[in-house]
Design an enzyme around this catalytic site. Structure first.
Site, mmCIF file in Angstrom:
data_model
loop_
_atom_site.group_PDB
_atom_site.id
_atom_site.type_symbol
_atom_site.label_atom_id
_atom_site.label_comp_id
_atom_site.label_asym_id
_atom_site.label_seq_id
_atom_site.Cartn_x
_atom_site.Cartn_y
_atom_site.Cartn_z
ATOM 1 N N ASP A 1 0.830 -1.199 0.000
ATOM 2 C CA ASP A 1 0.000 0.000 0.000
ATOM 3 C C ASP A 1 0.867 1.253 0.000
ATOM 4 O OD1 ASP A 1 -2.368 1.439 0.047
ATOM 5 O OD2 ASP A 1 -3.225 0.239 1.657
ATOM 6 N N GLU B 1 3.353 5.118 -3.663
ATOM 7 C CA GLU B 1 3.617 6.212 -4.616
ATOM 8 C C GLU B 1 4.994 6.888 -4.472
ATOM 9 O OE1 GLU B 1 -0.484 5.188 -4.342
ATOM 10 O OE2 GLU B 1 0.801 5.947 -2.747
ATOM 11 N N ASP C 1 -7.821 4.070 -3.870
ATOM 12 C CA ASP C 1 -8.964 4.330 -2.987
ATOM 13 C C ASP C 1 -10.058 5.107 -3.723
ATOM 14 O OD1 ASP C 1 -7.603 3.024 -0.990
ATOM 15 O OD2 ASP C 1 -6.756 4.842 -0.149
#
Length: 942
Positions: free
Chosen positions: A544, A547, A621
């Site tokens: 998760d 980025e 998300d």
């Protein structure tokens, strides 16, 4: 042909071992002093352009190809050089160094703009010199632009659009452009990049603005203290900007004392442009936003405050005419976002152009790939950046997840309920916060909630026959043991710690991320996961915030500050490559300690080359709204067209409006329908997984057994498992043939002009046309059947001619799916999990009318034996003129291979409708032992 360097006319160019270096006039070449072309493969040419006479050639993170000797020729023709390779030709203008590409027949592919198309200019970051890099390409009206990663604006063809390439939650930057003319451009740069129409977006104030009373110079901004009654204004203001772009902007710009979390703002008036045509308006929003032009509602969207979304609107404005504009914003919390910017219509000369404009780099560097079709182009991309390893077979089954299982008991109860109800399941996922609240980054289970994690994993494996995936973040809390170890070795980004930035957990904790560009840090991170989790039996990794999302909703400049200093060099030059290196560490680490068990990574962000590290990407998300579901179709298609084959999404959307949490009857009905429609769509993407915030996402928590929602989700789940011989064969093709599973129509129907325009349907493999339903209450759907062949409705077997739009029934329980004429669709046994039993009986649905071919691929399912040749193929061929199906001799072997099986054949024809039902009585049943069998249509086998 290739040879030693040789000076050309007036030393303007030099022939090299693998191509040519040209020295153009820097005054007409955009600041470039040397342009180099290298023949990489017979259909791939690399172009580099340097602001110096030499080439810095930094080591590429995305490129992995091994050089090969290729025959090529170089010829002077007037003011040009012509470099010919077997599959691609480059023409270079000697004065400017501009390059154009054609296929071997001379058909144009794409070309650098011959004048003023390139710009390399000095910039400074961290006190160090770098270069901003810009290249404009030109094509023709017959072309279309696809790929570029994953973006959420429901855009399929990026011609005339603007794309921001930087990693952000729900946005994945992959600088690979796929052209409809069967070429690709791989832009080897990791910095923040603007792609497509690279003009700078302008604020609203660059239009002529008129308020509600006709006063020129601004819009009327009405502030309401009651979000439920936005028309009741507490006060009004003159405003000409709507620009709450990043974290804390609202605190600076919203009037002091205005209750942002309870109120609403409406901007209204008239806008006037000095241009006629479609104006691009790009809106970034958090909360609810509605936009009207001349009384027509163009957008009615929502996104959770902490993760804004964007929408691009084409507004048809007439020169010098007043157009009424109304924008209504209902924020969703104190940290909300709304930005409205625009561009006038592109000049005529730019309508077929495409630009890459990168913030920083050492040189201009890209690869042009030509192919006979899109699959060959994507194969070229993977030649450069690495093959996509085969995912384990279990990964093709259904995954259940939620945000989040809070205890060991919840995990086991969920698995048990799936098995009790007979709902197929292969993987259960433990999301974040299984650790103690103040121990993020330790990778330790909280013993109060997970008292025996080892027993839990054993039960999931042995008792419930599921795999276990676990969430791992690059994030570490200040002060824990892992932090101290990593900090002592210089493996952590320090700025977030220095800023004393607290996260959203409990009281808020100061944290940072590890530096994935540091090879030692990558090994240290893997060692932590290996010791704490892999040794327990964890099967797969959910990576998760990759980025890296050190702090959400910050600007690119803030992200750069958070990553400085960077072990690889100037942060601006490496900004987008973090997810690539993060995945690399786990892939290489696991393969080093367990060479045969297939690595599986699910990561929220990726980059060019991520596929070589067994990384699948999910769409982040996203919101649980119909417009978000629609956006996923084009997000997944374009991501797949970017060369990375394994994509998935949170079925049902991640973030949920408050009205669905409350569970009022009318909202519950819509919620269930949204989940059911999304589940139908999710059945036909490479990876099939449900996830999201409350309400819980298990089928039995969404709707009661016997309800339409429950029954349709159960039907499609079981259908996915019936199709496993087809789906796993597609996975085999993805590795062995560089295939793409989720296919934009432009891939398979390049001569059909509508294939460049229709992005809300796609092919899943060679046979299935998927057309999701993404509107509440819709019970029919208009879809397009591509030209060149007929189509069969999957459920009834009814035949339709191609090349037309049709309106079809789309009852609650079914999504339109069509099978291509000339297809062989294999179906296996009903399963509760992929390894439950082998496909000892396979039903072949043969859709007649054209010749058909398909290969059933099999291997050891979870090992890397396929890399050593341990796999098999059974070729299936149908000859329409002979009316004959050939089940060919099996090629290849592997341990545990099924030597004998039964094939059942069901014929589907124009006048012989037959729905897809693997349990139906077969027309033919035959035993197969690996030798060729021929089956005549409607007759017994020979």
């Amino acid at each position: 042909m290739a040879g030693a360097a040789k000076a050309g006319e007036n030393d303007k160019f030099v022939r090299t071992r693998d191509g040519v270096i040209l020295y153009p006039d820097a005054r007409t070449s955009g600041g470039v002093q040397a342009v180099r072309l290298q023949v990489i493969r017979g259909n791939i040419i690399r172009v580099t352009a340097s602001p110096e006479k030499t080439f810095p050639d930094p080591k590429s993170l995305m490129i992995t190809f091994q050089p090969q000797t290729v025959k090529w020729t170089l010829e002077e023709k007037g003011g040009s050089l012509v470099l010919k390779a077997p599959g691609i030709t480059a023409n270079i203008l000697k004065q400017t160094g501009a390059v154009s590409f054609t296929d071997p027949s001379g058909k144009p592919l794409i070309a650098e703009r011959s004048w003023n198309g390139r710009a390399v200019a000095p910039v400074v970051f961290e006190g160090q010199p770098s270069w901003s890099i810009r290249q404009t390409f030109e094509s023709g009206p017959d072309d279309g632009f696809f790929g570029l990663g994953q973006h959420q604006e429901s855009i399929y063809n990026y011609k005339g659009q603007q794309v921001f390439l930087w990693q952000n939650n729900t946005e994945v930057a992959v600088p690979f452009l796929l052209g409809a003319r069967n070429y690709g451009v791989l832009w080897d740069n990791y910095s923040y990049t603007l792609a497509g129409d690279a003009r700078e977006l302008m604020p609203l104030s660059r239009l002529r603005l008129f308020d509600k009373n006709g006063k020129e110079g601004w819009l009327t901004a009405s502030y309401s203290n009651d979000r439920k009654q936005p028309e009741n204004a507490a006060f009004t203001k003159a405003e000409s900007l709507i620009d709450y772009a990043w974290l804390d902007d609202t605190k600076k710009l919203i009037p002091e004392g205005f209750p942002l979390q309870d109120g609403a703002i409406t901007w209204e008036g008239n806008i006037v442009s000095g241009f006629s045509g479609d104006h691009l308006f790009r809106v970034v929003y958090g909360g609810y936003v509605k936009i009207w032009l001349d009384g027509k509602l163009l957008a009615d969207n929502w996104r959770q405050a902490w993760n804004p979304a964007s929408v691009s609107l084409q507004l048809p404005l007439e020169k010098d005419r007043k157009h009424h504009l109304k924008i209504q914003w209902t924020p969703d919390g104190t940290a909300s976002y709304l930005t409205v910017k625009w561009l006038p219509p592109a000049p005529a000369a730019d309508r077929d152009a495409f630009t890459f404009a990168s913030q920083a780099g050492r040189q201009l560097d890209y690869y042009c790939i030509a192919g006979k079709n899109a699959d060959e182009v994507i194969a070229g991309y993977r030649t450069l950046t690495g093959k996509a390893p085969l995912m384990p077979r279990w990964a093709m089954g259904f995954w259940q997840s939620r945000e989040r299982y809070k205890t060991q008991e919840e995990v086991l109860q969920t698995a048990a309920e799936f098995r009790r109800r007979g709902i197929p399941l292969d993987n259960i996922v433990q999301d974040w916060s299984y650790w103690k609240e103040d121990d993020w980054g330790s990778q330790d289970f909280d013993p109060a909630r997970f008292p025996d994690a080892d027993a839990m994993i054993r039960d999931l494996h042995g008792k419930y026959n599921t795999r276990v995936m676990i969430s791992v973040w690059p994030k570490v809390y200040e002060g824990i043991d892992v932090y101290r170890q990593f900090d002592r070795k210089g493996w952590l980004y320090a700025r977030n710690i220095a800023d004393r930035q607290r996260d959203w957990i409990g009281q808020g904790y100061v944290s940072t991320f590890y530096d994935a560009f540091n090879a030692d840090a990558r090994r240290g991170f893997w060692d932590l996961l290996h010791t704490k989790l892999y040794k327990r039996g964890i099967d797969a990794w959910w990576m998760d915030a990759s980025e890296p999302d050190i702090l959400s909703n910050v600007s690119p400049e803030k992200r750069l500050a958070q990553m400085t200093p960077l072990s690889a060099g100037i942060a601006a030059e490496y900004l987008n490559a973090y997810p690539l290196e993060n995945a690399r560490g786990i892939y290489e680490g696991q393969r080093a300690v367990d060479s045969m068990k297939r690595v599986f990574l699910l990561t929220r962000s990726g980059f060019a080359g991520s596929q070589r590290y067994a990384a699948a990407i999910w769409s982040g998300d996203i919101g649980s709204r119909w417009e978000d579901m629609k956006a996923q179709i084009m997000a997944g298609v374009n991501f797949s067209l970017s060369g990375l084959p394994y994509w998935t999404m949170d079925i049902g959307g991640f973030a949920v409006e408050r009205r669905y949490e409350l569970g009022l009857p009318s909202d519950t009905a819509e919620w269930r329908e949204l989940q059911a429609r999304w589940f139908q769509f999710g059945t036909f993407v490479p990876l099939f997984r449900a996830h999201g915030q409350f309400p819980f996402r298990e089928v039995f928590n969404i709707a009661p057994e016997g309800s339409p929602a429950y029954e349709t989700m159960l039907y499609y789940n079981k259908l996915r498992y019936r199709l496993m011989p087809y789906i796993y064969s597609l996975a085999g093709m993805t590795y062995h043939r560089d295939y793409t599973m989720m296919r934009g129509l432009v891939m398979d129907f390049p001569n059909d002009k509508l294939s460049r325009e229709i992005g809300d349907q796609y092919m899943f493999g060679p046979s299935l046309l998927i057309s999701p339903v993404y509107a509440f209450g819709a019970r029919e759907k208009e879809l397009y059947l591509p030209a060149g062949q007929g189509w069969y409705d999957l459920y009834a077997g009814k035949y339709e001619e191609g090349g037309k739009r049709i309106r079809v029934d789309a009852p609650y329980e079914r999504m339109p799916v069509y099978v291509k004429e000339g297809a062989i669709l294999p179906a296996g046994p009903a399963l509760q999990y992929t390894a439950e039993k082998p496909a000892d009986t396979i039903t072949l649905f043969v859709y007649t009318g054209k010749d058909a071919a398909f290969d059933i691929y099999e291997d050891e399912d979870t090992t890397y034996g396929y890399e050593k040749g341990r796999f098999s193929n059974i070729p299936l061929r149908y000859n329409e003129s002979k009316g004959e199906l050939t089940i060919g001799a099996r090629s290849g072997r592997f341990p545990g291979m099924r030597e004998h099986r039964i094939f059942r054949v069901i014929w589907v024809g124009k006048n012989r409708a037959h729905g897809f039902d693997p349990a139906a009585v077969a027309d033919v049943e035959t035993h197969y032992n690996g030798q060729e069998i021929r089956v005549k249509r409607y007759h017994q086998p020979k």
